[in-house]
Write a protein that holds these residues in place. Structure first.
Motif, mmCIF file in Angstrom:
data_model
loop_
_atom_site.group_PDB
_atom_site.id
_atom_site.type_symbol
_atom_site.label_atom_id
_atom_site.label_comp_id
_atom_site.label_asym_id
_atom_site.label_seq_id
_atom_site.Cartn_x
_atom_site.Cartn_y
_atom_site.Cartn_z
ATOM 1 N N THR A 122 6.962 37.543 40.599
ATOM 2 C CA THR A 122 7.129 38.846 41.262
ATOM 3 C C THR A 122 7.175 38.753 42.787
ATOM 4 O OG1 THR A 122 4.727 39.145 41.227
ATOM 5 C CG2 THR A 122 5.989 40.052 39.371
ATOM 6 N N PRO A 160 8.763 38.328 46.244
ATOM 7 C CA PRO A 160 10.142 38.384 46.735
ATOM 8 C C PRO A 160 10.608 37.026 47.257
ATOM 9 C CG PRO A 160 8.870 40.241 47.556
ATOM 10 C CD PRO A 160 7.909 39.323 46.900
ATOM 11 N N ASP A 176 12.451 36.197 49.848
ATOM 12 C CA ASP A 176 12.295 35.971 51.288
ATOM 13 C C ASP A 176 10.866 35.570 51.635
ATOM 14 O OD1 ASP A 176 14.900 36.580 51.637
ATOM 15 O OD2 ASP A 176 14.573 38.625 52.374
ATOM 16 N N GLU A 177 9.908 36.246 51.001
ATOM 17 C CA GLU A 177 8.511 35.902 51.264
ATOM 18 C C GLU A 177 8.182 34.526 50.714
ATOM 19 O OE1 GLU A 177 4.042 37.448 50.091
ATOM 20 O OE2 GLU A 177 5.710 38.879 50.055
ATOM 21 N N ARG A 178 8.696 34.214 49.537
ATOM 22 C CA ARG A 178 8.429 32.903 48.945
ATOM 23 C C ARG A 178 8.945 31.792 49.866
ATOM 24 N NH1 ARG A 178 10.549 33.822 44.288
ATOM 25 N NH2 ARG A 178 12.628 32.985 44.712
ATOM 26 N N HIS A 232 2.221 42.094 53.193
ATOM 27 C CA HIS A 232 2.700 43.209 52.377
ATOM 28 C C HIS A 232 2.085 44.530 52.798
ATOM 29 C CE1 HIS A 232 4.633 40.332 49.853
ATOM 30 N NE2 HIS A 232 3.503 39.803 49.401
#
Length: 731
Positions: A219, A221, A223-225, A261
């Motif tokens: 779950t 995103p 870009d964050e990963r 977040h």
């Protein structure tokens, strides 16, 4: 510069003072001789020798204060002394009394015993003494000729005792400084190794583990990963901080790039908030971990980030989330290591305030260190002790020979000194006072006993001039005048210099006054001083030499202590930096081949989505093992752990917070269990047991366990159901 070099400089400067006094005394003779008057008037050879002695003394004074005297300088002074003594034999000027003739001999003798190589110095010193005896016999007779050498014997005993004592003390002080430096480096290296391990653990927890968790969570995103993976790769590739990092950065800019977040409200001051780069890195890492905890655990609607300027920059992270009981997280890697530990590593503090249902507030504070104070004011005796080890030894070396030889002179002059018994008794008290002052020098001599001793000694010396017949004043009958020199020398070293120098001036003024109102009444003051000059030199010489020697050694002792401290700090810092890099490289090597390529592929978006989750989960487990047992699992042992888990074996590795252990012993304990068929469960825990770190290994079902060779086993229990062994693994 080291302590031994400081002693050499001190000896040279003391010799320069001796030459200044002798040169001034002989300059008057030379001027009068050139004018055809005075003690050497009408004696051209003696006048030429006097001029040569004055010029040579002036040259050696300059060289002694600006460079290092060598064998050539010593040889020149010995030749000049020989010229003086030979000229006296050839011309026998009546006014050139023994008090004058011994001064060139002392000037030649002292450097032979302190500056020249021993194989040349001792024969040369014997030659100087023998020459004075031989040249004195025609004018003074055999007995007086031998008595004439007592000033040389006194000077020789002082030089022969003082120089070795000071050099030995300087060598001991150098050895002590080296030992202190080595101990400081060892302590800094050990601290750097612990800090490097802690910093590496923070990187694993904050960056690598978070990136792997993000990669394993569908779950998160993309870009964050990728951003998390990119940060982890940068952390793994980054260099550890060094002691040389002293530049400052604006903390506002450092915190500007934070992401997360949870909606965030940020408040920063208008003006820059400058802090050292290392502090900024620590604040950034702790703040990032606090925000990451908010995202993972708080369930907050908003988080507030506030930066406050001032003498103690402060960052506050507050959320309105679920909160928690801080006591339930004691020792957790996230709070204890990544937040509290990170701030502590740069001299800051971190506090965590929370309660269930009331949100959480994390406060990070850093207070600049006060500027390092200069060396604390140190008493003169303390500095001498620091430079020489035990100040009493050089003091004994300087005074004992003088006192003994002066006692022999006094015992051989009873018929020429009225009231000789009382002066002998006076001298015995002066000797006792001198020794007592030396004994007390280790702990300090107070002003009252120092003043009383100086008054007693100077009073007796001045009184002797009043009772000794005028015609005998320039012979050894005036020995009490010079007998006070050892006591005043001790005082000028262990007490403030002006006190002893005033005592010398009082003695000089008293002697001149007694002569001016007594046997030399009506004589010009200048002529009185010139007449008394041979008597006045002895006490002034010892006191001024002692003053310069004490000042020089104290100054050089302070400078050397400071230089050694600075050098030790630099060496310790460099050693600590090397250790940080070595520890980091060693710890990261086993993970680098697997973890970094995987995170790099995640950061670039080129990883395989099908295998990403399984790979990230396996690597996160490896990271967790490394956090629990830092430095234990090398590549081979980690592969064995992974293989055991793949068969369904439950492997639990854990360590109590703060314990220190030998990774090699722990690895040797674990390795046999993983060989062959894995058991159903392996639990390895490390804990502190009355100051010793103990490893507890439990294997289910039971099997025979083989502790490392030489390890101390504190408990062993083997049954069919389980096997349990405890081994001391302290570092």
């Amino acid at each position: 510069m080291n302590f031994r070099a400081g002693v050499e400089v001190g000896l040279q400067r003391a010799y320069a003072v001796l030459l200044v006094l002798f040169g001034a005394s002989w300059a008057a003779l030379a001027v009068q001789g050139l004018g055809g008057t005075g003690p050497v008037g009408g004696a051209p050879l003696s006048t030429a020798a006097a001029v040569a002695f004055v010029v040579t003394s002036a040259v050696l004074v300059v060289r002694g204060l600006t460079t290092r005297l060598g064998p050539a300088d010593v040889a020149v002074m010995a030749l000049v002394d020989a010229a003086v003594q030979v000229a006296f034999v050839l011309e026998e000027p009546a006014g050139l009394v023994v008090g004058y003739r011994t001064q060139p001999g002392v000037a030649a003798l002292v450097p032979l015993l302190t500056l020249a190589p021993r194989r040349f110095g001792i024969p040369g010193a014997a030659g100087v003494v023998g020459l004075l005896v031989v040249t004195s016999i025609p004018a003074d007779g055999v007995l007086a000729a031998f008595l004439n050498v007592w000033p040389l014997l006194v000077a020789g005993s002082i030089a022969a005792g003082m120089a070795p004592a000071l050099r030995t003390a300087g060598a001991r002080a150098d050895a002590a400084a080296r030992a202190e430096r080595d101990a400081r480096i060892a302590a800094d290296v050990a601290g750097a190794e612990r800090e490097a391990s802690a910093e590496f653990a923070r990187i694993l927890h904050d960056d690598v583990s978070a990136a792997l968790r993000g990669a394993a969570t569908p779950t998160v995103p993309a870009d964050e990963r990728r951003a998390e993976a990119r940060r982890a790769v940068e952390a793994l590739d980054g260099s550890p901080g060094t002691a040389a990092e002293t530049g400052e950065v604006d903390l506002r800019e450092t915190l500007a790039g934070l992401t997360g977040h949870t909606p965030r409200r940020t408040t920063v001051p208008d003006a820059p908030v400058p802090v050292p780069a290392g502090v900024a890195d620590a604040v950034l890492g702790a703040t990032r971990e606090a925000l990451r905890n908010v995202d993972r655990h708080a369930g907050a609607n908003e988080v507030a980030l506030r930066l406050d300027d001032g003498p103690r920059p402060r960052v506050t992270i507050s959320d309105d989330g679920a909160g928690f009981d801080p006591a339930s997280t004691d020792g957790s890697a996230g709070i204890a290591g990544s937040i509290v530990g990170r701030m502590a590593s740069v001299g800051g503090t971190a506090t965590v305030g929370s309660a269930p249902g009331r949100g959480t507030t994390v406060t990070l504070t850093w207070e600049p260190d006060d500027p390092e104070p200069g060396p604390a004011p140190t008493g003169r005796v303390a500095l001498l002790v620091a430079a020489t080890g035990d100040v009493r030894r050089p003091l004994y070396a300087v005074t004992v020979g003088y006192l003994a030889i002066m006692a022999m002179v006094a015992l051989l002059q009873p018929g020429q000194v009225p009231q000789a018994r009382w002066f002998l008794l006076w001298y015995a008290v002066v000797c006792a006072l001198t020794v007592l002052l030396i004994v007390r020098s280790r702990t300090g001599v107070g002003p009252v006993p120092a003043l009383a001793a100086a008054a007693f000694a100077v009073g007796g010396a001045v009184l002797s001039v009043a009772v000794v017949p005028y015609e005998d004043l320039l012979t050894f009958a005036s020995w009490p005048v010079g007998a006070v020199a050892p006591l005043l020398t001790v005082l000028v070293i262990v007490r403030p210099s002006p006190e002893a120098l005033l005592a010398v001036l009082a003695e000089q003024a008293g002697i001149v006054l007694v002569l001016a109102i007594g046997p030399m009444a009506g004589t010009a003051v200048g002529d009185v001083v010139l007449f008394a000059l041979p008597m006045l030199v002895a006490p002034a010489l010892g006191t001024l030499m002692g003053a310069l020697l004490g000042v020089t050694i104290r100054r050089l002792g302070r400078a050397t202590i400071e230089a050694n401290a600075r050098r030790a700090a630099v060496d310790a810092g460099a050693a600590a930096d090397r250790v940080r890099r070595t520890v980091r490289d060693r710890r990261i090597a086993a993970l680098h081949e697997e973890v970094r390529p995987f995170l790099a592929s995640v950061a670039a978006g080129t990883d395989d989505p099908v295998t990403r989750r399984a790979t990230a989960t396996a690597l996160e487990m490896a990271i967790r093992d490394e956090l629990h047992l830092p430095g234990v699992l090398d590549r081979e042992l980690r592969a064995a752990v992974d293989a055991a888990r793949a068969t369904g074996c439950r492997v639990v590795l854990q360590t109590a917070a703060g314990v220190r252990f030998d990774p090699g012993l722990v690895a040797a304990l674990l390795r046999p269990v993983l060989g062959g068929t894995p058991p159903g469960e392996i639990v390895l825990g490390l804990h502190d047991d009355d100051g010793a770190t103990t490893a507890s290994l439990v294997v289910v079902p039971g099997r025979e366990l083989a502790p490392p060779d030489g390890a101390r086993v504190t408990m062993r229990d083997v049954t069919p159901e389980y096997a349990w062994v405890e081994v001391v693994v302290s570092a």
